[in-house]
Design an enzyme around this catalytic site. Structure first.
Site, PDB file in Angstrom:
ATOM      1  N   SER A  24     -85.159  14.853 -10.656  1.00 31.44           N
ATOM      2  CA  SER A  24     -86.343  13.983 -10.713  1.00 31.44           C
ATOM      3  C   SER A  24     -86.810  13.574  -9.314  1.00 31.44           C
ATOM      4  O   SER A  24     -88.017  13.486  -9.077  1.00 31.44           O
ATOM      5  CB  SER A  24     -86.083  12.759 -11.590  1.00 31.44           C
ATOM      6  OG  SER A  24     -84.918  12.099 -11.178  1.00 31.44           O
ATOM      7  N   SER A  25     -85.881  13.354  -8.386  1.00 34.57           N
ATOM      8  CA  SER A  25     -86.347  12.946  -7.048  1.00 34.57           C
ATOM      9  C   SER A  25     -87.051  14.114  -6.355  1.00 34.57           C
ATOM     10  O   SER A  25     -88.047  13.920  -5.651  1.00 34.57           O
ATOM     11  CB  SER A  25     -85.204  12.386  -6.196  1.00 34.57           C
ATOM     12  OG  SER A  25     -84.350  13.416  -5.778  1.00 34.57           O
ATOM     13  N   ALA A  26     -86.552  15.324  -6.564  1.00 37.56           N
ATOM     14  CA  ALA A  26     -87.240  16.493  -5.979  1.00 37.56           C
ATOM     15  C   ALA A  26     -88.610  16.673  -6.625  1.00 37.56           C
ATOM     16  O   ALA A  26     -89.592  17.007  -5.946  1.00 37.56           O
ATOM     17  CB  ALA A  26     -86.396  17.749  -6.168  1.00 37.56           C
ATOM     18  N   ALA A  27     -88.690  16.435  -7.936  1.00 35.95           N
ATOM     19  CA  ALA A  27     -89.972  16.580  -8.638  1.00 35.95           C
ATOM     20  C   ALA A  27     -90.985  15.561  -8.115  1.00 35.95           C
ATOM     21  O   ALA A  27     -92.161  15.883  -7.900  1.00 35.95           O
ATOM     22  CB  ALA A  27     -89.762  16.429 -10.144  1.00 35.95           C
ATOM     23  N   ASP A  80     -82.916  21.672  -4.497  1.00 35.78           N
ATOM     24  CA  ASP A  80     -83.699  20.980  -5.536  1.00 35.78           C
ATOM     25  C   ASP A  80     -85.202  21.104  -5.287  1.00 35.78           C
ATOM     26  O   ASP A  80     -85.959  21.529  -6.165  1.00 35.78           O
ATOM     27  CB  ASP A  80     -83.323  19.488  -5.590  1.00 35.78           C
ATOM     28  CG  ASP A  80     -81.942  19.261  -6.167  1.00 35.78           C
ATOM     29  OD1 ASP A  80     -81.209  20.242  -6.372  1.00 35.78           O
ATOM     30  OD2 ASP A  80     -81.594  18.089  -6.396  1.00 35.78           O
ATOM     31  N   GLY A 106     -83.220  10.293 -12.889  1.00 36.46           N
ATOM     32  CA  GLY A 106     -81.859   9.985 -12.449  1.00 36.46           C
ATOM     33  C   GLY A 106     -80.794  10.587 -13.331  1.00 36.46           C
ATOM     34  O   GLY A 106     -79.689  10.057 -13.443  1.00 36.46           O
ATOM     35  N   ALA A 107     -81.087  11.727 -13.968  1.00 33.34           N
ATOM     36  CA  ALA A 107     -80.125  12.324 -14.900  1.00 33.34           C
ATOM     37  C   ALA A 107     -79.496  13.597 -14.355  1.00 33.34           C
ATOM     38  O   ALA A 107     -78.720  14.250 -15.035  1.00 33.34           O
ATOM     39  CB  ALA A 107     -80.829  12.617 -16.231  1.00 33.34           C
ATOM     40  N   GLY A 108     -79.875  13.976 -13.134  1.00 35.19           N
ATOM     41  CA  GLY A 108     -79.339  15.223 -12.576  1.00 35.19           C
ATOM     42  C   GLY A 108     -80.269  16.397 -12.823  1.00 35.19           C
ATOM     43  O   GLY A 108     -79.886  17.549 -12.636  1.00 35.19           O
ATOM     44  N   LEU A 109     -81.501  16.097 -13.244  1.00 39.14           N
ATOM     45  CA  LEU A 109     -82.465  17.168 -13.530  1.00 39.14           C
ATOM     46  C   LEU A 109     -83.532  17.262 -12.436  1.00 39.14           C
ATOM     47  O   LEU A 109     -84.640  17.729 -12.682  1.00 39.14           O
ATOM     48  CB  LEU A 109     -83.106  16.955 -14.914  1.00 39.14           C
ATOM     49  CG  LEU A 109     -82.102  16.997 -16.075  1.00 39.14           C
ATOM     50  CD1 LEU A 109     -82.792  16.698 -17.402  1.00 39.14           C
ATOM     51  CD2 LEU A 109     -81.406  18.357 -16.153  1.00 39.14           C
TER      52      LEU A 109
HETATM   53  C1  MEV Z   1     -78.047  17.943  -6.592  1.00 39.62           C
HETATM   54  O1  MEV Z   1     -79.039  18.311  -7.539  1.00 39.62           O
HETATM   55  C2  MEV Z   1     -77.435  19.165  -5.984  1.00 39.62           C
HETATM   56  C3  MEV Z   1     -76.294  18.905  -4.986  1.00 39.62           C
HETATM   57  O2  MEV Z   1     -75.748  20.182  -4.680  1.00 39.62           O
HETATM   58  C4  MEV Z   1     -76.808  18.225  -3.735  1.00 39.62           C
HETATM   59  C5  MEV Z   1     -77.650  19.126  -2.832  1.00 39.62           C
HETATM   60  O3  MEV Z   1     -77.680  20.337  -3.023  1.00 39.62           O
HETATM   61  O4  MEV Z   1     -78.239  18.571  -1.880  1.00 39.62           O
HETATM   62  C6  MEV Z   1     -75.205  18.049  -5.604  1.00 39.62           C
END
Ligand code: MEV
Length: 312
Positions: A102-105, A150, A97-100
């Site tokens: 993780s949900s895609a991983a 992602d 949940g830090a923008g790296l």
């Molecule tokens: C999130 O990692 C990337 C965003 O551009 C969302 C997306 O591309 O679906 C914010």
């Protein structure tokens, strides 16, 4: 591409989903503009083995809502391949949940494990093709309507140019090295994307101008990467950060972190991923390890990595 631990058979094994950083074009990519993203060596492992029924053992530390969402996403993906009789256990080696990514991983690790369990006779490339729609199906449960950048980066494990669902591998003649640092807790990607959508619908012209400028910046960055021009690339990261700030996607924590990376010697720095009230930031460095030591001594959680280019 590390699809599976070499010691695994397709009836049991470990599938990997890489974390990611977005170098350019986050958010604008949702509106059809290009993005450039790279895979991290850190990610999520899905250990799988034969079982009585198809099930997911979630990692510790998730709240009830997160757990329900994860089970729902896994269930949908598993249905795509006929609910193979497999038990999948997740192990995260990535800040969640830090923008790296993780949900895609998580999505990619589960999708690869399900593809391998459902089609044990197939080869790596075929599993990857089967895993892609399952990973997207999981990402949709997590994020609503993701651009796809992602999970595509996580799946391909390389530096990618991504636009409107199409992904292309990028090469760099120069080592592309980053310092990735954490800059506080953030809200979910879904809510940050939704809030931006509300502002975009209210002021479409103003947002179109900013997205177009981010798109131009991303195209110029591609040229800089392919020419090995790190100075220009850093400059463009700073410009992209300014545009994200104009879109109100940064915060005090993120801005402070970005400035700290610049004073620590970054050629350029910006937030990465959804941003909002916190999350991860990246700085482009020729020698990120030296800055990593300094920042860690200050108590800043960070790690160095290389996304592309020759390795020494
Ligand atoms: C999130 O990692 C990337 C965003 O551009 C969302 C997306 O591309 O679906 C914010």
């Amino acid at each position: 591409m590390s699809l599976v631990d070499p010691a695994s058979s397709a009836h049991s094994g470990v599938a990997f989903g890489a974390g990611k950083v977005i170098l350019f074009g986050e958010h604008a990519v949702v509106y059809g503009y290009p993005a450039i993203a790279g895979a991290l060596p850190l990610g999520v492992q899905a250990h799988f083995e034969r079982a009585e029924r198809c099930q997911l053992l979630a990692p510790q530390g998730l709240n009830e809502k997160q757990l329900a969402l994860l089970q729902q996403a896994f269930g949908k993906a598993a249905e795509v391949v006929g609910l193979p009789k497999v038990c999948v256990r997740l192990e995260a080696r990535l800040p969640m949940g830090a923008g790296l990514g993780s949900s895609a991983a998580v999505s990619v690790a589960c999708a690869k494990a399900l593809a391998m369990a459902a089609f044990p006779g197939e080869e790596g490339g075929a599993w990857l093709e089967r895993a892609a729609p399952m990973a997207l199906c999981m990402e949709r449960v997590f994020h609503g309507n993701p651009s796809g950048v992602d999970h595509s980066t996580s799946l391909r494990e390389t530096l990618l140019w991504f636009c409107k669902g199409q992904a292309e591998k990028l090469s760099s003649p120069a080592p592309l090295k980053l310092l990735v640092a954490m800059a506080g807790k953030r809200s979910s990607t879904k809510s940050t994307v939704e809030k931006l959508r509300e502002r975009q619908e209210k002021w479409p012209k103003h947002h179109a101008r900013l997205f177009e400028e981010i798109g131009r910046c991303t195209e110029e960055a591609r040229g800089a990467i392919e020419a090995g021009d790190l100075a220009l690339l850093g400059e463009l990261m700073n410009v992209n950060q300014g545009l994200l700030s104009a879109l109100q996607l940064d915060s005090e924590n993120l801005t402070r972190g970005v400035h700290r990376l610049r004073t620590a010697g970054a050629l350029g720095a910006k937030l990465t991923g959804a941003g909002g009230d916190g999350g991860a930031i990246i700085g482009l460095f020729e020698n990120p390890e030296a800055a990593e030591k300094v920042l860690r001594a200050e108590g800043i959680e960070c790690f160095a990595c290389q996304l592309a280019g020759p390795r020494s």
